[in-house]
Design a protein around this motif. Structure first.
Motif, short mmCIF file in Angstrom:
data_model
loop_
_atom_site.label_atom_id
_atom_site.label_comp_id
_atom_site.label_asym_id
_atom_site.label_seq_id
_atom_site.Cartn_x
_atom_site.Cartn_y
_atom_site.Cartn_z
N LEU A 9 0.84 -1.20 0.00
CA LEU A 9 0.00 0.00 0.00
C LEU A 9 0.87 1.25 0.00
N SER A 10 2.04 1.14 0.60
CA SER A 10 2.98 2.27 0.59
C SER A 10 3.32 2.69 -0.84
N TYR A 11 3.48 1.71 -1.74
CA TYR A 11 3.83 2.04 -3.12
C TYR A 11 2.67 2.69 -3.86
N GLY A 12 1.44 2.42 -3.41
CA GLY A 12 0.30 3.10 -4.00
C GLY A 12 0.18 4.54 -3.56
N MET A 13 0.80 4.87 -2.42
CA MET A 13 0.70 6.22 -1.86
C MET A 13 1.90 7.10 -2.16
N VAL A 14 3.07 6.48 -2.30
CA VAL A 14 4.30 7.27 -2.25
C VAL A 14 4.48 8.20 -3.44
N SER A 15 4.07 7.80 -4.64
CA SER A 15 4.30 8.65 -5.81
C SER A 15 3.58 9.98 -5.70
N LEU A 44 -4.93 -1.62 -4.68
CA LEU A 44 -4.03 -0.79 -3.89
C LEU A 44 -3.60 0.46 -4.65
N LEU A 45 -3.40 0.32 -5.95
CA LEU A 45 -2.99 1.46 -6.76
C LEU A 45 -4.11 2.49 -6.87
N VAL A 46 -5.36 2.04 -6.70
CA VAL A 46 -6.49 2.97 -6.68
C VAL A 46 -6.68 3.55 -5.28
N ALA A 88 3.03 14.42 5.18
CA ALA A 88 2.47 13.35 6.00
C ALA A 88 2.24 12.10 5.17
N GLY A 89 1.94 12.27 3.89
CA GLY A 89 1.77 11.11 3.02
C GLY A 89 3.06 10.34 2.83
N VAL A 90 4.18 11.06 2.73
CA VAL A 90 5.48 10.40 2.61
C VAL A 90 5.81 9.66 3.90
N ALA A 91 5.54 10.29 5.03
CA ALA A 91 5.81 9.65 6.33
C ALA A 91 4.93 8.41 6.50
N LEU A 151 4.18 2.41 6.64
CA LEU A 151 3.50 1.24 6.10
C LEU A 151 4.48 0.20 5.59
N VAL A 152 5.48 0.67 4.84
CA VAL A 152 6.40 -0.30 4.25
C VAL A 152 7.25 -0.98 5.32
N LEU A 153 7.59 -0.28 6.38
CA LEU A 153 8.39 -0.89 7.44
C LEU A 153 7.58 -1.95 8.20
N VAL A 154 6.36 -1.60 8.58
CA VAL A 154 5.52 -2.54 9.33
C VAL A 154 5.18 -3.75 8.47
#
Length: 430
Positions: A25-31, A165-167, A184-187, A192-195
């Motif tokens: 989900l992190s990859y869907g948010m990070v861009s 997830l990409l949506v 905050a989105g980057v944080a 998410l990716v760590l957990v």
């Protein structure tokens, strides 16, 4: 749906899959988060676009290298250090862009070259460390489900979940930005990716071990569990080529949709036409997993690519945006099945200690092809009639179908058994 429920009822499948999805989900948010936060900090869309390009480029190009580390050291020793470094870099990016934000988007960065270089270096390093959660999860699916029919269903479920997830990712970013700063989105992506990665690495599912590791362990008198025997008809070159062709088609189609809707003064229609493409892909992916195929995977991939190319070429005949939306949904029906089948073939052809890397090559081919398709169509739009543009964008899929069929006929000594129908006992490699 009962077959998908059977996949998730497999011991450790649901918890492992949930951990992977949380991290992905992190990859869907990070861009989107990166673009918004960097734009807010620097006041420059150019810096934001360049930052995202650097992040994506290092992530795509180095994906097979990172996957090789996971194959060699396993998820705990391979994934967790990557996730820790990736999280640290994203956290620094979030802090830096937050400090740089403010009225007018100037702050500590302004719009100088130094600010762009700093953000770009951080983003490029972060992309280089992104843990390959998708390829790792597909490797774990192979360990969880030795039956090839069940494995195909798992890949279908995995692919559809990734589409969702990409949506969902950009929607979550929109909610965060409405109440907090873009950083905050980057944080949140970092957390998410760590957990998710740590939870995935702690999964009790055994990871494939390389032959050299088995020998060393055997010499110490405690040989690890032998992986399930796998058929290895050929290398993963054909599925990688097919994935690149699908990526070229997708990248080109997205830009053609923008040009088509703009030409008809309906720019807002881009969103729902592309949504129709995603919806069609999700339906196609679920259908692909629900059907008990009797054909082998390689000829099936050729047929799917050919159908994708024909549907894409036909989309150029759409008289209006509504017809284009329907055509996009039809194209989408073949997108997920093509990629799922390519992943299956790559996994089947790879050695037990290189399956994560094989899946990463397919993933890299899709992303690289998408970028190339967008660039190619950018040269065509305005110079070539729209209908012909759609035909030219369909050519890679048709060529991939031909290449796949040629590869099958060129190696007559290797036969691929078809999947057994459900209820026939252990499945055969598809």
């Amino acid at each position: 749906m009962s077959s998908y429920a059977a996949v998730l009822r497999t011991p450790h499948a649901l918890s492992t899959f949930a951990a992977a999805l949380l991290g992905r989900l992190s990859y869907g948010m990070v861009s989107l988060s990166l673009v918004l936060s960097v734009k807010d900090a620097t006041g420059s869309f150019t810096v934001a676009g360049t930052t995202l390009a650097l992040f994506g480029a290092t992530g795509v190009v180095l994906s097979p290298v990172r996957a090789s580390l996971v194959d060699r050291y396993g998820p705990r020793r391979g994934l967790v250090p990557m996730a820790a470094l990736y999280t640290a870099l994203l956290t620094v990016l979030a802090l830096v862009t937050k400090e740089g934000g403010g009225p007018g988007g100037a702050g500590a960065f302004g719009t100088s070259g130094t600010s762009g270089a700093l953000v770009g270096v951080l983003a490029a390093c972060a992309g280089a460390c992104a843990p390959p959660l998708g390829p790792t999860m597909r490797t774990l699916w192979g360990q969880l489900l030795p039956d090839r029919g069940m494995l195909r269903r798992a890949y279908s479920l995995d692919g559809v979940a990734e589409e969702l997830l990409l949506v969902a990712g950009p929607l979550l970013v929109g909610v965060l930005v409405a109440y907090l700063e873009p950083a905050a989105g980057v944080a949140a992506s970092a957390a998410l990716v760590l957990v998710g990665t740590v939870a995935l690495a702690l999964s009790p599912v055994p990871f494939p071990v390389r032959a050299s590791e088995r020998r060393r362990a055997g010499e110490r008198g405690r040989a690890p569990r032998e992986p399930v025997p796998r058929t290895r008809p050929r290398g993963p070159g054909q599925p990688v080529v097919a994935a690149a062709g699908v990526g070229l088609c997708l990248g080109g189609l997205e830009l053609l949709v923008v040009a088509f809707t703009d030409d008809r003064h309906r720019p807002a229609a881009v969103a729902w036409v592309l949504a129709a493409l995603s919806a069609g892909s999700a339906v196609g992916g679920l259908a692909n997993g629900a059907v008990s195929w009797r054909s082998a995977a390689r000829p099936r991939l050729a047929v799917i690519c050919a159908a994708l190319g024909v549907a894409l070429a036909g989309a150029g005949l759409a008289p209006n945006v509504y017809a284009l939306g329907a055509a996009a949904a039809l194209v989408g029906l073949f997108v997920a099945p093509a990629l799922i089948t390519a992943y299956l073939i790559a996994d089947e052809a790879a050695a037990p200690g290189a399956r994560t890397r094989a899946g990463a090559w397919v993933n890299t081919a899709v992303n690289a092809g998408s970028s190339g398709g967008t660039a190619f169509v950018g040269l065509l739009v305005g110079r070539v009639p729209p209908a012909l543009c759609f035909v030219l964008v369909a050519v890679p899929a048709l060529l991939c179908a031909a290449v796949t069929l040629y590869g099958i006929r060129g190696v007559a000594t290797v036969q691929e058994p078809a999947e057994r129908p459900e209820g026939d006992g252990a499945g055969q490699p598809s």
